[in-house]
Motif scaffolding. Structure first.
Motif, short mmCIF file in Angstrom:
data_model
loop_
_atom_site.label_atom_id
_atom_site.label_comp_id
_atom_site.label_asym_id
_atom_site.label_seq_id
_atom_site.Cartn_x
_atom_site.Cartn_y
_atom_site.Cartn_z
N THR A 23 8.40 73.90 76.21
CA THR A 23 9.17 74.62 77.22
C THR A 23 8.25 75.15 78.31
OG1 THR A 23 10.84 75.25 75.60
CG2 THR A 23 10.75 76.52 77.64
N ALA A 24 8.64 74.89 79.54
CA ALA A 24 7.88 75.36 80.69
C ALA A 24 8.40 76.71 81.13
CB ALA A 24 7.98 74.37 81.84
N SER A 25 7.50 77.64 81.33
CA SER A 25 7.88 78.95 81.85
C SER A 25 7.11 79.21 83.14
CB SER A 25 7.58 80.05 80.83
OG SER A 25 6.20 80.10 80.55
N GLY A 26 7.74 79.97 84.02
CA GLY A 26 7.09 80.31 85.27
C GLY A 26 7.22 79.25 86.34
N TYR A 27 7.98 78.22 86.04
CA TYR A 27 8.14 77.14 87.01
C TYR A 27 9.38 76.33 86.65
CZ TYR A 27 6.90 73.17 89.98
OH TYR A 27 6.90 72.21 90.95
N THR A 28 10.16 76.00 87.66
CA THR A 28 11.31 75.13 87.47
C THR A 28 11.02 73.81 88.16
OG1 THR A 28 12.83 77.01 87.42
CG2 THR A 28 13.78 74.83 87.85
N TYR A 29 10.98 72.75 87.39
CA TYR A 29 10.56 71.49 87.96
C TYR A 29 11.75 70.60 88.28
CZ TYR A 29 10.93 70.14 82.98
OH TYR A 29 11.35 69.93 81.69
N ASN A 30 11.63 69.83 89.35
CA ASN A 30 12.66 68.86 89.70
C ASN A 30 12.08 67.46 89.87
OD1 ASN A 30 11.30 69.12 92.08
ND2 ASN A 30 12.96 70.09 93.20
#
Length: 126
Positions: A23-30
């Motif tokens: 899970t990635a936190s601190g960033y929302t990737y597209n």
């Protein structure tokens, strides 16, 4: 601060299954190239599977047909479903992410801007 946090590792018997999450936190990737790597004691880190923005996947021959990589973008989470586990799958598993590219370039994981998780241990007993 951007972080990748893996979970789901553990100890299983040969033939068992595990699902790893990253899970990635601190960033929302597209856009992304994201993947799973593993490193066994005394061996080099090897790429196990990767997935890109369009959902195109690649799996190493050693895990093809047994492991499946997937991504839930709404949850900012990468998965690795591992079935029919073998003792030789025992290793520390790491996820990695390149959020600058929509595709996975050659040796994509070697760039300085790649994010890595801390690793989760998978142990398979015979």
């Amino acid at each position: 601060q951007v972080q990748l946090v893996e979970s789901g590792g553990g100890s299983v018997q040969s033939g068992g299954s595990l699902r790893l999450s990253c899970t990635a936190s601190g960033y929302t990737y597209n856009k992304y190239c994201m993947g799973w790597f593993r490193q066994a004691p005394g061996k080099e880190r090897e790429e196990v599977a990767r997935i890109n923005t369009w959902g195109s996947t690649w799996h190493a021959d050693s895990v093809k047909g047994r492991f499946t990589i997937s991504s839930d973008n709404a949850k900012n989470t990468l998965y690795l479903q591992m079935n029919s586990l073998l003792p030789e799958d025992t290793a520390m598993y790491y996820c990695a992410a390149d959020w600058r590219s929509m595709y996975c370039s050659r040796s994509w994981w070697k760039y300085d801007h790649i994010y890595w998780g801390q690793g989760t241990q998978v142990t398979v007993s015979s």
